[in-house]
Design an enzyme around this catalytic site. Sequence first.
Site, PDB file in Angstrom:
ATOM      1  N   ASP A   1      42.772  10.031 -33.975  1.00  0.00           N
ATOM      2  CA  ASP A   1      42.348  10.444 -32.578  1.00  0.00           C
ATOM      3  C   ASP A   1      41.097  11.428 -32.625  1.00  0.00           C
ATOM      4  O   ASP A   1      40.244  11.440 -31.929  1.00  0.00           O
ATOM      5  CB  ASP A   1      43.663  10.677 -31.518  1.00  0.00           C
ATOM      6  CG  ASP A   1      44.544   9.968 -31.518  1.00  0.00           C
ATOM      7  OD1 ASP A   1      44.197   8.810 -31.329  1.00  0.00           O
ATOM      8  OD2 ASP A   1      45.717  10.162 -31.326  1.00  0.00           O
TER       9      ASP A   1
ATOM     10  N   HIS B   1      50.185   9.854 -29.285  1.00  0.00           N
ATOM     11  CA  HIS B   1      49.185   9.223 -30.173  1.00  0.00           C
ATOM     12  C   HIS B   1      49.045   7.622 -29.430  1.00  0.00           C
ATOM     13  O   HIS B   1      49.362   6.550 -30.155  1.00  0.00           O
ATOM     14  CB  HIS B   1      49.722   8.844 -31.697  1.00  0.00           C
ATOM     15  CG  HIS B   1      48.872   8.363 -32.369  1.00  0.00           C
ATOM     16  ND1 HIS B   1      47.482   8.540 -32.621  1.00  0.00           N
ATOM     17  CD2 HIS B   1      48.984   7.279 -33.209  1.00  0.00           C
ATOM     18  CE1 HIS B   1      46.957   7.647 -33.520  1.00  0.00           C
ATOM     19  NE2 HIS B   1      47.917   6.767 -33.907  1.00  0.00           N
TER      20      HIS B   1
END
Length: 349
Positions: free
Chosen positions: A181, A208
Amino acid sequence: MSLLQPLSRSLRSSSSRLSSVPNRFAGVPNRGMKVGVLGAVGGIGQPLSLLLKNNPSIKHLALYDIVNCPGVAADLSHIDTPATVTGHTGPDELSACLTGCNAVVIPAGVPRKPGMTRDDLFNTNASIVASLSTACARYCPTAMIAIIANPVNSTVPITAEVFKAAGKYDPKRIFGVTTLDIVRANTFVAELAGMDPTGVNVPVVGGHAGITIIPCISKSIPPVKLSEAQLDTLIPRIQDAGTEVVKAKAGAGSATLSMAFAGARFTNSLIKALLGDRGIVECAYVASDVVPGLDFFSSPIELGVDGIARNLGIGGLNPRELALIEGAKDELKTSIQKGVDFVRKNPPK
């Protein structure tokens, strides 16, 4: 003139050029780190193992999977870097793979396909992660455990519960790898700002998956100024970047190469910290009290020889980012509880 002379000159020239290529690990001594990769034959596991083979601080790279692992290990063992590579196949060989590991990375599990959410992966990957975590608790209870297998928002709580059941739980040593990310946020922000992505660092907090991925653009280093319209497009793109790759691959896989890059980055940071380097900071999804009511949360953490040296928290966010955290709480709570409940209903054997 000998026919060998031009070849000799060519080889010397080639060697000179190669020696001038920067090596990010140049001068790093090999101090005997053993790293295990569980799920080493998969789409993430193979490129991840290749990248880790390039780290001279790793003395032993122990690869595990349920099939074909000796072939991958043999292939990697021909690369002229210091790590010895061993391949281990099936549960009976987990002991040999894991015993003595300083760090274990777990990319094992089924990949996402078009139309699937990370939550759709839960039933299959939950069992895989629980089984491998049980082996880690038994054979390398003090190793750093880095979980890549999705859904990370649930698989990290699963790992924690397994270690608790074994009486080996140390919350400082279990990490959900959310580095992809951050890598994506750095890339996309750099594209918009016309910057070199290697010089950009955008913290990403929360979890996530989907709306739990919260890029903190206001904390970007160096600072960037983006319009509200740009943020309206950028934030969802970072949150849905995994789906972007799944769709682009048209059923042929998920984000394997970029995930391997991110997983190697996090693992290499762990190794640096284990070797005594200070000031190593990565975002990771860990046991946390940063957000009241959430037992796990991703935030910047400083790594040390015992795992998490310090959780740096989420101070100084702007109202938009705080609202995104508030909007992610329910989904994070549900995902965390789902992982906890799975282990309670399926206690480790």
